[in-house]
Structure formats: structure tokens, C-alpha cells
Write a protein that holds these residues in place. Structure first.
Motif, PDB file in Angstrom:
ATOM      1  N   GLU A   1      -1.165   8.900   0.124  1.00 36.46           N
ATOM      2  CA  GLU A   1      -2.363   8.537   0.870  1.00 36.46           C
ATOM      3  C   GLU A   1      -2.007   7.852   2.190  1.00 36.46           C
ATOM      4  OE1 GLU A   1      -1.792   8.078  -2.237  1.00 36.46           O
ATOM      5  OE2 GLU A   1      -3.504   8.708  -3.469  1.00 36.46           O
TER       6      GLU A   1
ATOM      7  N   LYS B   1     -17.009  -5.082  -5.460  1.00 38.24           N
ATOM      8  CA  LYS B   1     -15.829  -4.706  -6.243  1.00 38.24           C
ATOM      9  C   LYS B   1     -15.130  -5.945  -6.796  1.00 38.24           C
ATOM     10  CE  LYS B   1     -14.581  -0.231  -4.225  1.00 38.24           C
ATOM     11  NZ  LYS B   1     -14.395   0.458  -5.531  1.00 38.24           N
TER      12      LYS B   1
ATOM     13  N   VAL C   1      -5.896   5.587   2.560  1.00 41.86           N
ATOM     14  CA  VAL C   1      -5.620   4.702   1.436  1.00 41.86           C
ATOM     15  C   VAL C   1      -6.941   4.348   0.752  1.00 41.86           C
ATOM     16  CG1 VAL C   1      -4.590   2.514   0.714  1.00 41.86           C
ATOM     17  CG2 VAL C   1      -3.650   3.757   2.664  1.00 41.86           C
ATOM     18  N   PRO C   2      -7.058   4.528  -0.563  1.00 49.48           N
ATOM     19  CA  PRO C   2      -8.304   4.221  -1.257  1.00 49.48           C
ATOM     20  C   PRO C   2      -8.599   2.720  -1.269  1.00 49.48           C
ATOM     21  CG  PRO C   2      -6.543   4.685  -2.832  1.00 49.48           C
ATOM     22  CD  PRO C   2      -6.003   5.004  -1.480  1.00 49.48           C
ATOM     23  N   VAL C   3      -9.895   2.400  -1.357  1.00 49.19           N
ATOM     24  CA  VAL C   3     -10.293   0.996  -1.474  1.00 49.19           C
ATOM     25  C   VAL C   3     -10.019   0.580  -2.914  1.00 49.19           C
ATOM     26  CG1 VAL C   3     -12.168  -0.656  -1.276  1.00 49.19           C
ATOM     27  CG2 VAL C   3     -12.044   1.287   0.302  1.00 49.19           C
ATOM     28  N   ASN C   4      -8.907  -0.093  -3.126  1.00 46.87           N
ATOM     29  CA  ASN C   4      -8.436  -0.437  -4.466  1.00 46.87           C
ATOM     30  C   ASN C   4      -8.613  -1.925  -4.708  1.00 46.87           C
ATOM     31  OD1 ASN C   4      -5.982  -1.487  -6.191  1.00 46.87           O
ATOM     32  ND2 ASN C   4      -6.294   0.657  -6.771  1.00 46.87           N
ATOM     33  N   ILE C   5      -9.140  -2.282  -5.875  1.00 50.73           N
ATOM     34  CA  ILE C   5      -9.419  -3.681  -6.162  1.00 50.73           C
ATOM     35  C   ILE C   5      -8.150  -4.522  -6.175  1.00 50.73           C
ATOM     36  CG2 ILE C   5      -9.331  -3.327  -8.658  1.00 50.73           C
ATOM     37  CD1 ILE C   5     -11.569  -5.788  -6.685  1.00 50.73           C
ATOM     38  N   PHE C   6      -7.044  -3.934  -6.624  1.00 50.35           N
ATOM     39  CA  PHE C   6      -5.783  -4.674  -6.617  1.00 50.35           C
ATOM     40  C   PHE C   6      -5.363  -5.008  -5.192  1.00 50.35           C
ATOM     41  CE2 PHE C   6      -1.173  -4.563  -6.047  1.00 50.35           C
ATOM     42  CZ  PHE C   6      -0.802  -5.644  -6.848  1.00 50.35           C
ATOM     43  N   LEU C   7      -5.481  -4.031  -4.287  1.00 51.61           N
ATOM     44  CA  LEU C   7      -5.096  -4.256  -2.895  1.00 51.61           C
ATOM     45  C   LEU C   7      -6.025  -5.270  -2.224  1.00 51.61           C
ATOM     46  CD1 LEU C   7      -4.202  -0.647  -1.673  1.00 51.61           C
ATOM     47  CD2 LEU C   7      -2.633  -2.505  -2.228  1.00 51.61           C
TER      48      LEU C   7
ATOM     49  N   LEU D   1       2.435   1.743  -3.472  1.00 50.03           N
ATOM     50  CA  LEU D   1       1.467   2.168  -4.489  1.00 50.03           C
ATOM     51  C   LEU D   1       0.859   3.534  -4.190  1.00 50.03           C
ATOM     52  CD1 LEU D   1      -0.392  -1.232  -5.046  1.00 50.03           C
ATOM     53  CD2 LEU D   1       1.116  -0.074  -6.671  1.00 50.03           C
ATOM     54  N   TYR D   2       0.650   3.820  -2.899  1.00 46.83           N
ATOM     55  CA  TYR D   2      -0.019   5.059  -2.515  1.00 46.83           C
ATOM     56  C   TYR D   2       0.737   5.761  -1.376  1.00 46.83           C
ATOM     57  CZ  TYR D   2      -3.790   2.793  -5.079  1.00 46.83           C
ATOM     58  OH  TYR D   2      -4.536   2.155  -6.029  1.00 46.83           O
TER      59      TYR D   2
ATOM     60  N   SER E   1       0.833  -1.202   0.000  1.00 41.69           N
ATOM     61  CA  SER E   1       0.000   0.000   0.000  1.00 41.69           C
ATOM     62  C   SER E   1       0.870   1.257   0.000  1.00 41.69           C
ATOM     63  CB  SER E   1      -0.923   0.012   1.226  1.00 41.69           C
ATOM     64  OG  SER E   1      -1.767  -1.112   1.225  1.00 41.69           O
TER      65      SER E   1
END
Length: 301
Positions: free
Chosen positions: A44, A149, A50-56, A40-41, A37
Motif C-alpha cells: 500500500e 475508530k 495506506v489504509p486508515v488503521n486503528i493501530f497506526l 506493516l503495509y 506504515s
């Protein structure tokens, strides 16, 4: 370190070892997830947003499958037995009809499971526990958003990836750990296979932290446990778990792409009596055939 190092240890010692191994696996999972995380961010992460990311999300599921379930199960089997393959029931062969019966039962039982999930959702706690109920419903809503998601499948490639992630990895990992290790340890400690199966199913359902899906997951967990007891093969509950999850994933994909008119999760949830009775009777017949065709007539675990 040799195989069977803790084979003669007491029940509570084994439980303690299981908890330590799972804790280490969880910490390792969260460490890798946190580092990923941050990479990548970085901005953030510095603000804690930290955004709710589908990859994470998918990365976290993969890490959990390996470091919380699969690797701990293999390691614990190595420590708890001089024959880890036998301990996890890797080698037992079964009547080739049994896998077909398991897949068929996974389909016929859908209306019963969906109706049980519907009833589960109607449960309301007393007014004194309203705060707990609100917390559980908020947790359920958050989990549903995450699953939406994950299950948003714009292509056949994402469908196959979800089958790998939700069907294969989850099926193998959770069955190795819960049925292969937890159920076995509880059975050794209580000397009661039925208590071991249902207590393991309870833990299996509770650990998902989804109260409003607790009872159908409890039922499925017990079913997986009895499959292991009857067949003496870990691959039979793995197959049942895989079939259950994969059918749900494929049903969602078909609904999203208008291949099917109705969502699979809604079949039986309206309480249509003929559908439920048919589902129950067919599932009972298929499961009875699985029991009859199991390898050993007097199974002991």
C-alpha cells in the motif's frame, strides 16, 4: 549540556528554540510512523494508499504525545532553567481538597461546554469564504471519523487503553507543553499572565485543527491555565485535562454498551435553560472554591 543554558535568552530566542524542538519532534514522529506504515503495509505504501488503521492511528497519537509534547517540554525546561522541576511546577503541594473540586467542576461544567460546542458548530462564514468553510467542515468530518475508530470500545480492555491514551498521555503531554512551557515563555515575554493564559489557550485550541470545537477548547484551555497560575502545580491542570478527557471516553463507552441512555456530549447541547444555569452556577462556585483554597494568596507566575 548544562541546565539553564538558555535561561537568560530573549523571548524571541526562546520561541525560536521551542519551534525548532517541536519541529524535530514532529519530524521524528512522522519518520517512525512512516517506517511503521511501510513495515506493516509495504504494498500500500508503494502506491500511496495506506489504509486508515486503528493501530497506526493509536501509534501516531502515542508518538505525538512523547516526541511533540512530553520530551520537548522536559528538554525545554532543562534548557530554560537551572531548576527544571521548579520551572514546570512539579513540586508545589496544594490543599488536598483542590483535586476533588477540580474533578467535581469537570463534571458540572459539561452542559455549558456542550452548549458552547453546539453554538460553535452553527457558525457560518461569509459566502466569499465558503471554500474555507467547506475545507474546515471536511477536516472536521475526517477528524470525527478517526475519533469514531479510536472510541469504538468493544471491551473493557480497550476502554482502559483509551483512558491511558486520551486521558493520561494527552493530559500530561499537552499540559506539560502548553501550560508548562508555552504559557511560561509568553508570560516572561509579555509580563501579563492573563494575556499568556488566553494566548496559550488560543494556540492550544488552534493546534487541534478542529474549528467547530475551537471555542469550548479555548475555554477549557484558559481554565487549565488559571489552575496552574492559582495552584503553582502542573498536576492540577493535568488532573483537570485528564478528568475532562476521561469523562468523555467513559461516557462514550457507557453509551455504546447501553449503560447510559444518552450520549454525554449531548447533555446541555439542546440549550435547556435550567440545565445550563445550574451547570454554570455550580461550576462557578466550584472554581471559586479552587481559587480561594489555592496555596498562595498573591500568586505570581
Amino acid at each position: 549540556m548544562k541546565a539553564g543554558l538558555f535561561e537568560k535568552s530573549s523571548f524571541w530566542t526562546k520561541i525560536f528554540i521551542v519551534l525548532i524542538v517541536v519541529l524535530v519532534g514532529f519530524l521524528l514522529t512522522m519518520t517512525i510512523y512512516g517506517v511503521s506504515s511501510f513495515v506493516l503495509y509495504p504494498k500500500e505504501m508503494s502506491t500511496g494508499e495506506v489504509p486508515v488503521n486503528i493501530f497506526l492511528i493509536r501509534l501516531l497519537q502515542i508518538l505525538q504525545s512523547f516526541f511533540v509534547f512530553i520530551i520537548p517540554a522536559l528538554l525545554l525546561a532543562f534548557w530554560f532553567s537551572v531548576n527544571p522541576n521548579n520551572y514546570l511546577y512539579f513540586e508545589q503541594k496544594n490543599n488536598p481538597v483542590i483535586p476533588l473540586l477540580i474533578i467535581a467542576a469537570s463534571i458540572t461544567i459539561i452542559p455549558v461546554v456542550n452548549y458552547l460546542a453546539y453554538l460553535n458548530e452553527q457558525i457560518a462564514l461569509p459566502e466569499a469564504l465558503k471554500g474555507v468553510e467547506n475545507w474546515m467542515r471536511k477536516l472536521e468530518e475526517d477528524n470525527e471519523k478517526i475519533m469514531e475508530k479510536i472510541l469504538k470500545m468493544d471491551s473493557i480492555r480497550i476502554l482502559w487503553f483509551n483512558i491511558l491514551l486520551i486521558g493520561i498521555l494527552a493530559g500530561v503531554g499537552e499540559e506539560l507543553f502548553f501550560r508548562g512551557i508555552i504559557q511560561k515563555v509568553i508570560k516572561e515575554g509579555t509580563h501579563n499572565i492573563h494575556l499568556a493564559i488566553w494566548l496559550t489557550a488560543f494556540i492550544f485550541s488552534a493546534i487541534h485543527m478542529q474549528f467547530y470545537g475551537f471555542f469550548p477548547r479555548l475555554l477549557l484551555g484558559a481554565y487549565f491555565g488559571y489552575l496552574l497560575w492559582w495552584t503553582k502545580s502542573i498536576w492540577m491542570p493535568v488532573l483537570a485535562h485528564f478528568a475532562n478527557n476521561t469523562i468523555a471516553v467513559m461516557g462514550t463507552y457507557m453509551e455504546q454498551h447501553q449503560i447510559a441512555d444518552a450520549e454525554l456530549e449531548n447533555i446541555g447541547s439542546n440549550g435547556e435553560i435550567i440545565s445550563l444555569i445550574t451547570s454554570f452556577i455550580l461550576s462557578l462556585i466550584l472554581i471559586s472554591f479552587i481559587y480561594i483554597k489555592r496555596v498562595r494568596q498573591e500568586p505570581s507566575q
